[in-house]
Design a protein around this motif. Structure first.
Motif, mmCIF file in Angstrom:
data_model
loop_
_atom_site.group_PDB
_atom_site.id
_atom_site.type_symbol
_atom_site.label_atom_id
_atom_site.label_comp_id
_atom_site.label_asym_id
_atom_site.label_seq_id
_atom_site.Cartn_x
_atom_site.Cartn_y
_atom_site.Cartn_z
ATOM 1 N N ASN A 162 4.296 -35.099 -6.508
ATOM 2 C CA ASN A 162 4.370 -35.409 -5.078
ATOM 3 C C ASN A 162 4.302 -34.168 -4.207
ATOM 4 O O ASN A 162 3.916 -34.248 -3.035
ATOM 5 C CB ASN A 162 5.651 -36.186 -4.775
ATOM 6 N N GLU A 163 4.668 -33.018 -4.758
ATOM 7 C CA GLU A 163 4.587 -31.781 -3.980
ATOM 8 C C GLU A 163 3.133 -31.444 -3.673
ATOM 9 O O GLU A 163 2.801 -30.992 -2.579
ATOM 10 C CB GLU A 163 5.261 -30.624 -4.716
ATOM 11 N N ILE A 164 2.259 -31.658 -4.655
ATOM 12 C CA ILE A 164 0.835 -31.373 -4.451
ATOM 13 C C ILE A 164 0.235 -32.343 -3.433
ATOM 14 O O ILE A 164 -0.454 -31.927 -2.488
ATOM 15 C CB ILE A 164 0.082 -31.446 -5.789
ATOM 16 N N THR A 165 0.489 -33.634 -3.592
ATOM 17 C CA THR A 165 -0.065 -34.600 -2.644
ATOM 18 C C THR A 165 0.526 -34.388 -1.254
ATOM 19 O O THR A 165 -0.169 -34.544 -0.247
ATOM 20 C CB THR A 165 0.190 -36.034 -3.118
ATOM 21 N N GLY A 166 1.803 -34.007 -1.198
ATOM 22 C CA GLY A 166 2.422 -33.726 0.098
ATOM 23 C C GLY A 166 1.777 -32.547 0.795
ATOM 24 O O GLY A 166 1.538 -32.581 2.012
ATOM 25 N N TRP A 167 1.474 -31.502 0.031
ATOM 26 C CA TRP A 167 0.825 -30.323 0.619
ATOM 27 C C TRP A 167 -0.564 -30.680 1.140
ATOM 28 O O TRP A 167 -0.940 -30.293 2.259
ATOM 29 C CB TRP A 167 0.727 -29.209 -0.419
ATOM 30 N N LEU A 168 -1.325 -31.418 0.351
ATOM 31 C CA LEU A 168 -2.667 -31.814 0.776
ATOM 32 C C LEU A 168 -2.611 -32.647 2.056
ATOM 33 O O LEU A 168 -3.403 -32.457 2.981
ATOM 34 C CB LEU A 168 -3.352 -32.600 -0.342
ATOM 35 N N ARG A 169 -1.645 -33.536 2.092
ATOM 36 C CA ARG A 169 -1.506 -34.398 3.266
ATOM 37 C C ARG A 169 -1.085 -33.582 4.489
ATOM 38 O O ARG A 169 -1.654 -33.752 5.584
ATOM 39 C CB ARG A 169 -0.461 -35.484 2.971
ATOM 40 N N ASN A 170 -0.140 -32.684 4.310
ATOM 41 C CA ASN A 170 0.361 -31.882 5.436
ATOM 42 C C ASN A 170 -0.671 -30.896 5.964
ATOM 43 O O ASN A 170 -0.574 -30.436 7.103
ATOM 44 C CB ASN A 170 1.624 -31.115 5.023
ATOM 45 N N HIS A 171 -1.651 -30.549 5.113
ATOM 46 C CA HIS A 171 -2.703 -29.617 5.536
ATOM 47 C C HIS A 171 -4.005 -30.353 5.855
ATOM 48 O O HIS A 171 -5.081 -29.747 5.878
ATOM 49 C CB HIS A 171 -2.930 -28.549 4.461
ATOM 50 N N ASN A 172 -3.863 -31.638 6.105
ATOM 51 C CA ASN A 172 -4.979 -32.463 6.576
ATOM 52 C C ASN A 172 -6.190 -32.427 5.649
ATOM 53 O O ASN A 172 -7.344 -32.424 6.099
ATOM 54 C CB ASN A 172 -5.400 -32.034 7.991
ATOM 55 N N CYS A 173 -5.923 -32.388 4.353
ATOM 56 C CA CYS A 173 -7.002 -32.404 3.373
ATOM 57 C C CYS A 173 -7.327 -33.850 3.004
ATOM 58 O O CYS A 173 -6.437 -34.682 2.865
ATOM 59 C CB CYS A 173 -6.592 -31.650 2.109
ATOM 60 N N GLU A 174 -8.593 -34.111 2.869
ATOM 61 C CA GLU A 174 -8.999 -35.429 2.397
ATOM 62 C C GLU A 174 -8.924 -35.418 0.875
ATOM 63 O O GLU A 174 -9.500 -34.539 0.228
ATOM 64 C CB GLU A 174 -10.419 -35.745 2.852
ATOM 65 N N PHE A 175 -8.203 -36.370 0.290
ATOM 66 C CA PHE A 175 -8.006 -36.330 -1.159
ATOM 67 C C PHE A 175 -7.794 -37.719 -1.734
ATOM 68 O O PHE A 175 -7.489 -38.679 -1.013
ATOM 69 C CB PHE A 175 -6.818 -35.434 -1.519
#
Length: 268
Positions: A162-175
């Protein structure tokens, strides 16, 4: 059963002994090659190494994966945090006859994981990046430098980070997080209960989870715990266990080197 010191040999052929350390449980499959550094370690300190995976990996069939409705070729970058993720990503692509673009970028948690890509791609012709020290933070630092206009795939099991998905989400990355495999706990009750292990080394949070599923009332009782990777560190600590051996670290890039340093400190 009491713990005794056992004699070993140092580099000069002199006898050494590791204080109270005889049996070490490595929660991974036994290396295929006798040239594995694990066996050098066992001879150096005259300790007994037992290899037994605490988990097994089951791939999710492509038919089941299709239900996730993730179009793999439409993503330009892939994040890998384990060799299992690499194996099942390329297995799925092969089963579904998906061709991966040569321009795809790969972001890996460690150099060892990155090098494993050589089994599946022409490593030098691809864009492969990896974290400096095996932590999520170092992985994020690398991704941050290249994230512009990228669409990320994070292949994982049902126990995603969840830390990885949280970082991607917080940095506005499409994933997207394609679930490509699942982890199943092995029956290791007798192994741990009767083995009298002085050290147990974990490599994934799922390995720690397996221990607790098999032995919910497990007590450390002086057993030294080793762990590889920041996520496994956290799993050990969240389980209420004391962590004494950590890798990768600057002076211990592998579990073998971390064990070597630890055993040297316990040698008289």
């Amino acid at each position: 059963m009491p713990k005794f010191s056992r004699p070993g040999m140092d580099k000069k052929g002199q006898q050494t002994s590791t204080k109270g350390i005889q049996n070490i449980l490595i929660t991974q499959p036994k290396p295929d090659s006798e040239k594995s550094p694990y066996f050098d370690l066992a001879r150096k300190y005259n300790v007994n190494l037992v290899f037994q995976p605490f988990i097994r990996i089951e791939g999710i069939p492509s038919k089941e994966f299709r239900k996730q409705k993730i179009d793999i070729p439409s993503y330009s970058a892939v994040i890998f945090t384990s060799r299992n993720a690499i194996d099942h990503f390329f297995r799925t692509c092969e089963e579904m006859r998906i061709t991966i673009s040569q321009d795809t970028k790969y972001f890996c948690i460690t150099e060892a994981v990155a090098l494993y890509l050589q089994k599946f791609i022409l490593y030098r012709k691809r864009k492969v990046f990896y974290g400096a020290d095996g932590t999520n933070k170092s992985l994020f630092d690398v991704i941050n430098k290249h994230k512009s206009n990228e669409r990320f795939l994070y292949p994982c099991s049902e126990n995603l980070d969840n830390e990885i998905t949280g970082w991607l989400r917080n940095h506005n990355c499409e994933f997207a997080t394609p679930i490509l495999y699942r982890t199943v706990s092995n029956d290791i009750k007798d192994l741990v209960t009767n083995g009298n292990y002085d050290i147990i080394c974990f490599f994934t949070p799922s390995g720690v989870k397996s221990l607790l599923e098999n032995l919910p009332k497990y007590k450390q009782n002086g057993t030294f715990i080793g762990a590889f990777g920041a996520n496994t560190f956290k799993a050990v600590e969240d389980a209420g266990l004391k962590l004494q051996i950590k890798a990768p670290e600057p002076q211990s890039p592998s579990m073998v080197s971390a064990l070597d340093r630890f055993l040297a400190a316990h040698t008289k």
